[in-house]
Design a protein around this motif. Structure first.
Motif, PDB file in Angstrom:
ATOM      1  N   ASN A 147       1.229  -1.176   0.227  1.00 55.54           N
ATOM      2  CA  ASN A 147      -0.387  -0.085  -0.581  1.00 55.54           C
ATOM      3  C   ASN A 147       0.943   1.044   0.143  1.00 55.54           C
ATOM      4  OD1 ASN A 147      -1.924  -1.757   0.549  1.00 55.54           O
ATOM      5  ND2 ASN A 147      -2.867  -1.045   2.423  1.00 55.54           N
ATOM      6  N   LEU A 148       2.127   1.485   1.083  1.00 54.49           N
ATOM      7  CA  LEU A 148       2.797   2.276   1.488  1.00 54.49           C
ATOM      8  C   LEU A 148       3.756   3.116  -0.236  1.00 54.49           C
ATOM      9  CD1 LEU A 148       3.365   2.615   4.778  1.00 54.49           C
ATOM     10  CD2 LEU A 148       1.531   3.382   3.717  1.00 54.49           C
ATOM     11  N   LYS A 197       4.632   5.470  -5.747  1.00 59.95           N
ATOM     12  CA  LYS A 197       4.663   5.392  -6.364  1.00 59.95           C
ATOM     13  C   LYS A 197       3.980   7.029  -7.246  1.00 59.95           C
ATOM     14  CE  LYS A 197       5.877   0.696  -7.701  1.00 59.95           C
ATOM     15  NZ  LYS A 197       5.253  -0.697  -7.876  1.00 59.95           N
ATOM     16  N   ILE A 198       3.081   7.091  -6.526  1.00 61.75           N
ATOM     17  CA  ILE A 198       2.271   8.001  -7.527  1.00 61.75           C
ATOM     18  C   ILE A 198       2.700   9.195  -6.775  1.00 61.75           C
ATOM     19  CG2 ILE A 198      -0.372   9.525  -6.457  1.00 61.75           C
ATOM     20  CD1 ILE A 198      -1.341   6.664  -5.735  1.00 61.75           C
ATOM     21  N   ASP A 242      -4.040  10.673  -1.152  1.00 54.96           N
ATOM     22  CA  ASP A 242      -4.419   9.320  -0.223  1.00 54.96           C
ATOM     23  C   ASP A 242      -5.918   8.337   0.217  1.00 54.96           C
ATOM     24  OD1 ASP A 242      -3.242  10.609   2.514  1.00 54.96           O
ATOM     25  OD2 ASP A 242      -4.538  12.011   2.764  1.00 54.96           O
ATOM     26  N   ARG A 243      -6.847   9.705  -1.162  1.00 55.59           N
ATOM     27  CA  ARG A 243      -7.761   8.468  -2.001  1.00 55.59           C
ATOM     28  C   ARG A 243      -7.681   7.923  -3.200  1.00 55.59           C
ATOM     29  NH1 ARG A 243     -13.129  13.056  -1.018  1.00 55.59           N
ATOM     30  NH2 ARG A 243     -12.838  12.949   0.965  1.00 55.59           N
ATOM     31  N   LEU A 244      -6.352   8.395  -3.698  1.00 52.81           N
ATOM     32  CA  LEU A 244      -6.399   7.811  -5.169  1.00 52.81           C
ATOM     33  C   LEU A 244      -5.208   6.990  -4.330  1.00 52.81           C
ATOM     34  CD1 LEU A 244      -5.189   7.976  -7.787  1.00 52.81           C
ATOM     35  CD2 LEU A 244      -4.168  10.133  -7.705  1.00 52.81           C
ATOM     36  N   ALA A 245      -4.651   6.847  -3.518  1.00 54.00           N
ATOM     37  CA  ALA A 245      -3.946   6.213  -2.526  1.00 54.00           C
ATOM     38  C   ALA A 245      -4.675   4.534  -2.456  1.00 54.00           C
ATOM     39  CB  ALA A 245      -2.673   6.143  -2.061  1.00 54.00           C
ATOM     40  N   MET A 246      -5.480   5.191  -2.181  1.00 48.72           N
ATOM     41  CA  MET A 246      -6.678   3.796  -1.537  1.00 48.72           C
ATOM     42  C   MET A 246      -7.052   3.553  -2.664  1.00 48.72           C
ATOM     43  SD  MET A 246     -10.095   4.917   0.823  1.00 48.72           S
ATOM     44  CE  MET A 246     -11.229   5.248  -0.811  1.00 48.72           C
ATOM     45  N   ILE A 292      -8.556   4.661   3.654  1.00 51.82           N
ATOM     46  CA  ILE A 292      -7.427   6.107   3.283  1.00 51.82           C
ATOM     47  C   ILE A 292      -6.569   5.346   4.998  1.00 51.82           C
ATOM     48  CG2 ILE A 292      -9.053   7.531   2.171  1.00 51.82           C
ATOM     49  CD1 ILE A 292      -8.562   9.358   4.449  1.00 51.82           C
ATOM     50  N   ARG A 293      -7.047   4.895   6.013  1.00 49.33           N
ATOM     51  CA  ARG A 293      -5.978   4.534   6.820  1.00 49.33           C
ATOM     52  C   ARG A 293      -4.938   3.254   6.969  1.00 49.33           C
ATOM     53  NH1 ARG A 293     -10.164   6.095  10.179  1.00 49.33           N
ATOM     54  NH2 ARG A 293     -11.567   2.945  10.594  1.00 49.33           N
ATOM     55  N   GLU A 294      -4.922   2.943   5.541  1.00 48.98           N
ATOM     56  CA  GLU A 294      -4.721   2.079   5.179  1.00 48.98           C
ATOM     57  C   GLU A 294      -3.782   2.516   3.812  1.00 48.98           C
ATOM     58  OE1 GLU A 294      -5.374  -1.278   5.920  1.00 48.98           O
ATOM     59  OE2 GLU A 294      -6.422  -0.020   7.442  1.00 48.98           O
ATOM     60  N   VAL A 295      -3.401   3.441   3.514  1.00 48.50           N
ATOM     61  CA  VAL A 295      -2.119   3.558   2.955  1.00 48.50           C
ATOM     62  C   VAL A 295      -1.377   5.379   3.511  1.00 48.50           C
ATOM     63  CG1 VAL A 295      -3.515   2.845   0.770  1.00 48.50           C
ATOM     64  CG2 VAL A 295      -4.348   5.618   1.418  1.00 48.50           C
ATOM     65  N   ILE A 296      -1.806   5.396   4.884  1.00 49.06           N
ATOM     66  CA  ILE A 296      -1.273   6.216   5.489  1.00 49.06           C
ATOM     67  C   ILE A 296      -0.183   5.667   6.271  1.00 49.06           C
ATOM     68  CG2 ILE A 296      -1.227   7.949   6.733  1.00 49.06           C
ATOM     69  CD1 ILE A 296      -4.088   8.814   5.925  1.00 49.06           C
TER      70      ILE A 296
END
Length: 594
Positions: free
Chosen positions: A140-141, A146-147, A540-544, A552-556
């Motif tokens: 996830n991170l 990458k983004i 955060d949303r895009l990464a999610m 979004i907690r899963e990508v922070i």
């Protein structure tokens, strides 16, 4: 030992080579004179083999336990036939260890370091450094990283200048509550953490930096949910001298670039849908529609305004609407109890109940079917686009309540019945031609639909004149939506003092209040600001979404929980009264506890 590669990257091309690896013990299998250890690092797992031929290394392996940190040296060999593990990249090889060293010991972890761990969210957040070891969290991170890298490369290639804006700024009334930072040097005065860099990037346009970009941290003191945090990150840009369509085209290429870099997905700009705000609300009940769902909301107000069913007829008579969803093939998938649960949920939107019917070979069935004769039933089915086997769900009453209710029901029933299109996994859309203002139930007044610096449509400027109704105006604003989430929000900005003053007056700012809050911006406009516009995409949303998560907690790395606290460090915490005294503050602990 100097590490030569990552454990998870060791594969057939390394066979016959000596490697030096370091990482964590994922699993140990001890057979006495033969020990197997799965060594884990950020790239994955490789199997290590220890034997009595290397007694010192074997002794280390026998001491090692899960989550010990070890370093090893050995030769990569092919696994014996039939013992391959095709689930991992290194599954056709193993490392015969000749040297080994324990770098750090570990207590028994409070939960297993694996993707499908059953630990509760609070426990995982309390031990976030352990949670982040799980492969899915590492991936996830990496998606998030990458983004960011892709975004930077695109901006660099398109002549954008990366400029940082202040974290300690002036508190200005822009919508959400500010996080305030007291000043020690000026007791009784406060900085505010920025809700966004909006004012600063407009000032940068006025300063002549016609292409600004920043990965910006933003802070809003508001209630939390799955896609919201008190601190969040924006991919933020602003331009001068570009029209709204030109900015949208630029952002389309930007997103196209990110999707290719991160997901190897070829997004075509012509596949980005374009809807007006009104069309989106009419068809989907929301300004952030999930276009992967193959059914839409239909307006039945005209069809049922003279219905024998009083709930529908009275809703239209009282100025409301009656709308419906025909959920394809779902009639047999819901019991009355299931539908009652859906009805209970939409009460939070103000709905007073959920009317429904099912479409069978004999026609309409269900608790309200008796109010519709054959002719009227045929009209209802035709207007709703319903077929045999469909479930009809209705909303009746105030338009905004019906919209919110049916938006939820559309998303939930699509999920329940596996109706979300998987053939096109990413559905982007521009939502344009927004109202300039919207009524806020929270504030009990009209507020800016985006922010107070959004330029109205040219033909609507007169609505800001005294004596006109400003709430009829539409804005040169645009949101980018992905799979039912608002990914970014942007607009053409006001660059003239006279228009900005009218906008603030429409928001009930007195001239004195406007000067107090935004005097520096208004004065800046008097020195020749260019036409400008921009957008902020939520990182955060895009990464999610690109990581396939739903929170979004899963990508922070270190997020707050739903109560805006951070269980690992226990922030926020009380501070020493001496620190408060230096700031000229006192804490009323009793009140804050309440």
């Amino acid at each position: 030992m100097k590490r030569t590669t990552y454990a998870g990257l060791v594969d057939e091309k390394y066979v016959g080579q000596k490697v030096q690896l370091a990482g964590w013990v994922q699993k140990r299998r001890n057979f006495g004179e033969l020990v197997f250890i799965d060594l884990r690092d950020r790239e994955g797992i490789v199997q290590l083999t220890f034997s009595n031929k290397e007694a010192e290394a074997l002794e280390v392996a026998q001491k090692a336990r899960n989550e010990y940190v070890i370093a090893v040296e050995g030769e990569v060999v092919a696994r014996a036939e039939g013992q391959e593990n095709n689930k991992i990249k290194s599954g056709r090889v193993e490392v015969k260890v000749t040297k080994a060293e324990i770098l750090a010991e570990s207590k028994t972890p409070v939960f297993d370091i694996e993707n499908d761990v059953k630990a509760g969210e609070e426990l995982k957040l309390q031990y976030r450094y352990l949670d982040l070891r799980r492969p899915i969290m590492q991936e996830n991170l990496k998606v998030r990283s990458k983004i960011m890298s892709s975004a930077y490369r695109f901006m660099e290639d398109h002549d954008f200048i990366n400029i940082e804006t202040p974290y300690l700024a002036k508190s200005t009334p822009e919508g959400a509550r500010d996080y305030l930072v007291p000043s020690r040097i000026y007791p009784g005065s406060f900085y505010a953490l920025p809700q966004s860099p909006q004012l600063f990037k407009q000032l940068l346009m006025g300063a002549g930096f016609d292409r600004y970009f920043q990965i910006a941290r933003c802070f809003r003191d508001e209630d939390l949910r799955g896609d919201r945090q008190p601190e969040f990150t924006q991919l933020d840009l602003e331009t001068s001298f570009l029209s709204a369509p030109e900015i949208q085209e630029l952002v389309g290429h930007w997103v196209q670039h990110i999707m290719k870099d991160v997901k190897n997905y070829d997004l075509k700009l012509e596949d980005i849908d374009r809807l007006t705000w009104q069309e989106s609300m009419d068809r989907f009940g929301t300004d952030k529609p999930d276009l992967r769902i193959p059914f839409e909301i239909k307006d039945l107000s005209e069809v049922v305004k003279d219905s024998d069913f009083g709930v529908f007829a009275n809703a239209v008579k009282d100025g409301g609407v009656v709308k419906a969803l025909a959920v394809p093939g779902a009639a047999d998938n819901y019991s009355r109890k299931d539908i009652d649960k859906l009805g209970q949920y939409i009460e939070r939107f103000g709905a007073k109940g959920l009317a429904w019917m099912k479409v069978s070979d004999e026609g309409l069935t269900g608790p309200i079917a008796k109010f519709f004769d054959d002719a009227k039933a045929e009209e209802v089915m035709e207007a709703a686009g319903a077929k045999v086997g469909d479930l009809l769900l209705f909303g009746a009453g105030r338009a905004d309540v019906v919209a919110a209710s049916l938006d939820y029901l559309r998303r939930q029933t699509a999920k329940d019945n596996d109706l979300i299109d998987q053939e096109t996994p990413w559905r982007f859309a521009w939502i344009v031609d927004w109202p300039l203002f919207e009524y806020s139930e929270d504030f009990d007044r009209w507020i800016a639909a985006h922010h107070p610096f959004t330029m109205p449509n040219e033909e609507d400027l007169h609505y800001l004149d005294e004596g006109e109704d400003p709430h009829k105006a539409h804005a040169q604003s645009y949101d980018l939506v992905l799979n039912g989430y608002e990914l970014g929000s942007g607009s053409i900005r006001i660059h003239r003092t006279d228009i900005q003053e009218k906008m603030l007056r429409a928001l009930d700012f007195t001239p004195e209040q406007a000067q107090e809050a935004f005097g520096f911006l208004l004065e800046g406009m008097e020195y020749g600001f260019p036409p400008m516009g921009g957008i902020a995409l939520g990182l955060d949303r895009l990464a999610m979404l690109l990581a396939g998560q739903d929170n979004i907690r899963e990508v922070i790395a270190f997020p707050k929980n739903s109560k805006a606290t951070e269980p690992m460090t226990e922030a926020p915490t009380p501070v020493d009264p001496k620190q408060l005294g230096e700031l000229g503050l006192e804490a009323d602990v009793e009140d804050s506890a309440e």
